[in-house]
Design an enzyme around this catalytic site. Structure first.
Site, short mmCIF file in Angstrom:
data_model
loop_
_atom_site.label_atom_id
_atom_site.label_comp_id
_atom_site.label_asym_id
_atom_site.label_seq_id
_atom_site.Cartn_x
_atom_site.Cartn_y
_atom_site.Cartn_z
N SER A 102 0.84 -1.20 0.00
CA SER A 102 0.00 0.00 0.00
C SER A 102 0.87 1.24 0.00
O SER A 102 2.03 1.22 0.44
CB SER A 102 -0.90 0.02 1.23
OG SER A 102 -0.13 0.33 2.40
N ASP A 103 0.32 2.34 -0.50
CA ASP A 103 0.94 3.62 -0.23
C ASP A 103 0.80 3.86 1.27
O ASP A 103 0.01 3.21 1.96
CB ASP A 103 0.25 4.72 -1.04
CG ASP A 103 1.14 5.93 -1.24
OD1 ASP A 103 2.13 6.10 -0.49
OD2 ASP A 103 0.87 6.73 -2.16
N TRP A 104 1.56 4.80 1.80
CA TRP A 104 1.63 4.99 3.25
C TRP A 104 0.29 5.48 3.79
O TRP A 104 -0.11 6.62 3.56
CB TRP A 104 2.76 5.96 3.57
CG TRP A 104 4.05 5.30 3.90
CD1 TRP A 104 4.81 5.48 5.03
CD2 TRP A 104 4.78 4.33 3.12
NE1 TRP A 104 5.93 4.68 4.99
CE2 TRP A 104 5.94 3.97 3.83
CE3 TRP A 104 4.56 3.71 1.89
CZ2 TRP A 104 6.86 3.03 3.36
CZ3 TRP A 104 5.47 2.79 1.41
CH2 TRP A 104 6.61 2.46 2.15
N GLY A 105 -0.39 4.59 4.51
CA GLY A 105 -1.68 4.95 5.08
C GLY A 105 -2.85 4.76 4.13
O GLY A 105 -3.94 5.29 4.37
N ALA A 106 -2.64 4.00 3.04
CA ALA A 106 -3.69 3.85 2.04
C ALA A 106 -4.67 2.72 2.33
O ALA A 106 -5.61 2.52 1.58
CB ALA A 106 -3.06 3.62 0.66
#
Length: 507
Positions: A170-174
């Site tokens: 995932s993208d950071w916090g996605a």
């Protein structure tokens, strides 16, 4: 980020795409791969291949092009370069992440033809030609479904159709729903949830809501990549930062685009030039946000011009985003005394960055005012641009030459001087269209969306596809780029063959 290790900042994707040179970007990837081996880094979080739907996207400097083919070819070359050193890449942001505004919640709403013809191909090409070790999913939703929990995106298209073999992070916090993500094909959550989402996965497996085989599959994918790196780790790999600094200069020079030249460039070593603008001593050479590099050194244009007949005037201040009357007067005085005035201008960090989009396509008013004032007193005015995306140029008819340097990395000053003085023949081509004004862009009326809905109403007519179809005038078209070479064709002769009649002889 500013406390990270010292490193070498290579040109941004906005610049390297202008090279149209697969071998060049592969060479850059190899150098980055060597650096990562030295630093025991297993995966580079790039390249970013999202399409430049609008000049306003705050992260355009990190992306290659408005054209899917060019973006895919540049991306695949970069990935092959990095991974030739047994270091992985993470192609991002999959998919349709074309704005920063509400990127955590916005839904990119597009028909399947548009997705497959415009927004997917750069990823598809990269997977089929380079097999990135990892893919990073985007924050946004796609037609209402978060990318991080979209089985059609992460499994049906990415793995079953294209044959992707690595793991998806995932993208950071996605991550919105970790259990749904695992079921959809999201293997690794970044950053860690501190055990919170892990507990939810365990509970889902125990309750029968999640098949344990899917968890095992995600673990296997992650460990396979981890061991691939560990079994080929070479921390003894040398990292010659000075050599990479010079490589960065070579790459930047080959990426520069000569937009306009009325015979003033290249500059003569024997004639006095005035370098004007704070970017001449403090160049803007990289974008803001997670891609920021803590450079071990930089070379400005004024430093690189040492020993040449060059004077300097500040012209404007970046921090205050202003040009005082005294600054303008000093610049005008320097321009009057010089044979050629070179104004270094563009977009400050605050104008384009990860996390927000631009609200207009203008350069700072103080810089436009400076260029106008200089051009008024010196007909031989050259503008060097440092920016990550297109800008309007109200002064274009008043200057003799414009050199687009994009964000050319920490050695951009050295590269710029080489090009200005003819040591390097400019050979870059625009990887995107520069419209005359923002309202000409096909997504102008609905870019950014309404609330959490971003409708891609222009469909496949993105960038030059739209301008060509509309037969619309642009400031500079996709692919534009001049050089110092002149070409002439003469004594053309045609021979008839196969009985094909020749056209009438031209007078």
């Amino acid at each position: 980020m500013n406390d990270s290790i010292k490193a070498v900042c290579m040109p941004a994707a906005s610049a390297t795409a202008a090279s149209f040179d697969r071998d060049l970007i592969r060479k850059m990837g190899e150098a980055i791969g060597d650096s990562c081996q030295h630093e025991k880094l297993s995966v580079v979080l790039g390249p970013a291949v999202n399409i430049k739907r609008s000049p306003l996207c705050g992260r355009n400097f990190e992306y290659f092009s408005e054209d899917p083919y060019l973006a895919g070819e540049m991306s695949a070359a970069y990935i092959n370069g990095v991974q030739s050193r047994n270091v992985g890449t993470s192609i991002k942001h999959f998919a349709a992440n074309n704005q920063e505004h509400r990127r955590m919640s916005s839904s990119s709403n597009a028909d399947e033809r548009t997705l497959r013809e415009i927004y997917f191909p750069a990823f598809e090409t990269s997977v089929k030609k380079a097999q990135p070790w990892t893919v990073m999913c985007s924050y946004n939703r796609i037609n209402g479904v978060y990318a991080s929990e979209n089985p059609w995106l992460l499994t049906d298209v990415l793995r079953k159709e294209w044959g992707f073999e690595g793991y998806v992070m995932s993208d950071w916090g996605a991550v919105s729903n970790r259990v749904a993500g695992v079921a959809a094909g999201l293997d690794l959550e970044m950053p860690s949830s501190g055990g919170i989402n892990d507990a939810r996965i365990v509970e889902a497996v125990r309750s029968g809501k999640l098949d344990e085989k899917l968890v095992d599959q995600a673990v296997e994918r992650i460990l396979t990549i981890n061991f691939r790196y560990l079994e080929n780790a070479k921390p003894e790999t040398p990292w010659d930062m000075e050599a990479q600094h010079l490589l960065s200069a070579d790459i930047a020079a080959d990426c520069m685009v000569l937009l306009k030249n009325e015979g003033i460039l290249p500059l003569s070593q024997d004639e006095e030039a005035a370098f004007i603008g704070e970017f001449a001593v403090k160049p803007r050479f990289q974008g803001g946000g997670s891609s920021h590099i803590n450079c071990f050194k930089t070379t400005s244009a004024l430093e690189a011009a040492e020993g040449k007949k060059v004077t300097y005037a500040r012209g404007y201040g970046v921090a205050e985003d202003a040009a005082t009357d005294e600054m303008i007067a000093e610049a005008v005085a320097a321009a009057k005394k010089a044979k050629v005035a070179v104004v270094f201008a563009g977009l400050p960090d605050a104008y384009e960055s990860e996390g927000y989009d631009r609200s207009h396509m203008r350069m700072p008013d103080c810089q436009n005012r400076l260029i106008e004032a200089v051009a008024e007193v010196n007909p031989n005015t050259v503008v060097v641009l440092h920016n990550g995306s297109p800008v309007e140029m109200p002064w274009i008819g008043k200057v003799k030459a414009v050199l687009e340097g994009y964000l050319g990395g920490q050695a951009v000053g050295l590269a710029t001087v080489r090009v200005l003085y003819g040591e390097v023949n400019p050979s870059g081509h625009l990887p995107e269209t520069f419209p005359v004004k923002l309202s000409d862009n096909p997504s102008y009326l609905f870019y950014g969306g309404e609330g959490n809905e971003a409708d891609y109403r222009e469909g496949v007519f993105v960038g030059y596809r739209y301008y060509d179809k509309k037969e619309m005038d642009v400031l500079f078209p996709f692919g534009h780029g001049l050089s110092y070479t002149t070409f002439a064709y003469s004594n053309l002769r045609l021979n008839a063959s196969n009985g094909i009649p020749l056209p009438p002889r031209l007078p």
